[in-house]
Design an enzyme around this catalytic site. Structure first.
Site: not given
Ligand code: SF4
Length: 408
Positions: A98, A111, A116-117, A155, A194, A212, A275, A281, A356
């Site tokens: 898609w 979407e 659920q899949t 499903g 969503y 989501d 990441c 983060c 569910t």
């Molecule tokens: S916890 Fe934070 S740093 Fe670790 S993967 Fe998720 S967003 Fe990235």
């Protein structure tokens, strides 16, 4: 080598002065810088874009450049997170049918299937479905039974019924084109917050969020949100944060969140080392990735017990059309009863199906048909079972019947 590259950059286009870069043409370069976690860069006004591109390309070889330059466009955390994520997505996005041939219709079908899949499961179903119903007009003109047949195995069949109803409305009322207005979208069957967000952002590139499980997991972790992640309050928090994060390229950003959640920021053992938004983060700084998102314990599922009678007549077996309301409506399955079965030809293996909110435990029996009154349904030869959209809950019973007839 590194010193040389720094020297080239400094002498050609970068100086140690705080100089705002106003030229929007630099945007692709900024994304590149962010995706490599080079967070600080000074760039002199008026330097040709080609010069910067060619110099920055050399940086690919100098990974320990990270943090040695100062980037001045905007130090806002959300802005930097945004560009880090879309830069990562440009390189690491998942290839999916898609996305390869994008269309509003494909976005919507995928979407709905993805609810659920898992993606790996959906891809084959999606390709088969799109081959049979390549446009929303084909889907609207099909009969429901056939749509359910193409959904069989995924499903949650109410999704397929709503998909079909929705296609009819979009064709009749909107000439086959989804409305882009949220108020119109959420009136359509099967389209909630969503899916409307996904259609508006991915399909129309509008500023809209599609919240989501992936998105909530990333947001709770980035901002170390320690309250119940499924509460209404949490949902408001997600909306607020996304309002700040949806800076541009809404389609790409929302898809990037989906991919990051699926590939890197997974539920268990997120791969924070890879990441692209790790510098922003809070959860990693607090070493709490195992604890966030906070999820309150689920209520245990109700278990329902049934016997199932499969009447047999001349090598055909009775399957019921589950008309009307209730679980698995308009699907086909074996007959369920709550009472006991006293005489039978054979007793099959008991099966269990998990929904569910509830669990069905079914003991199936094959019983010779002696003219008992029956609900709506048909006596079907084993070799013809695949022509009926039989709900997943009954598939294990059907499989046993096929085995007993030696057709598996
Ligand atoms: S916890 Fe934070 S740093 Fe670790 S993967 Fe998720 S967003 Fe990235």
């Amino acid at each position: 080598m590194i010193k040389k590259a720094v020297y080239i950059l400094l002498s050609e286009c970068i100086e140690y002065q705080d100089t705002e870069v106003e030229n929007e043409n630099y945007l692709p370069i900024f994304k590149k810088i962010y995706s490599q976690k080079i967070v600080h860069v000074y760039i002199k006004k008026g330097v040709k874009q080609e010069v910067i591109i060619s110099l920055l390309n050399q940086l690919d070889y100098f990974t320990d450049f990270t943090h040695t330059l100062t980037f001045l466009l905007d130090k806002n955390r959300e802005y930097r997170l945004f560009y880090s994520l879309v830069g990562w997505f440009d390189t690491w996005h998942r290839i999916m049918p898609w996305r390869t041939t994008p269309s509003l219709y494909g976005t919507w079908v995928s979407e709905i299937m993805l609810q659920q899949t898992q993606v790996v499961t959906v891809i084959n179903y999606y390709n088969r479905f799109m081959k049979r119903f390549p446009t929303i007009f084909d889907l609207a003109n099909a009969n429901e039974n056939e749509v359910l047949l193409y959904w069989q195995g995924l499903g949650y069949y109410s999704r397929a019924r709503n998909l079909h109803k929705c296609a009819k409305i979009v064709v009749e009322k909107y000439n086959g084109v989804f409305p882009s207005d949220i108020k119109e979208l959420v009136k359509l069957p099967g389209i909630g917050p969503y899916t409307s967000g996904a259609i508006r952002s991915i399909g129309y590139n509008q500023k809209a969020s599609a919240i989501d499980g992936n998105v909530t997991r990333i947001l709770t972790r980035v901002y170390a949100y320690t309250k119940d992640s499924k509460s209404k309050e949490a949902y408001l928090f997600y909306e607020n944060m996304l309002e700040r994060l949806l800076i541009d390229e809404y389609s790409k950003f929302n898809q990037a969140l989906m991919d990051l959640g699926a590939l890197i920021c997974k539920g268990k053992k997120p791969n924070c080392l890879l990441c692209p938004i790790e510098p922003f983060c809070d959860t990693t700084k607090l070493k709490m990735t195992e604890k966030i998102p906070m999820i309150l314990p689920k209520k245990s599922k109700v278990v329902e017990h049934y016997n199932s009678i499969i009447y047999k007549k001349n090598n055909t077996y009775f399957i019921e059309y589950r008309a009307g309301q209730g679980m698995l409506k308009n699907m086909w399955g074996t007959l369920l009863i709550e009472g006991s079965v006293i005489s039978y030809q054979s007793k099959l293996q008991p099966i269990k199906h998990v929904f569910t909110h509830k669990i069905w435990k079914i003991q199936p029996y094959i019983v010779d048909y002696l003219g008992e009154s029956l609900p709506k349904g048909e006596f079907v030869k084993v070799s013809h079972f695949q022509e009926f959209p039989i709900a997943k809950a009954f598939q294990k019973i059907i499989y046993q019947i096929q085995e007993s007839e030696g057709t598996n």
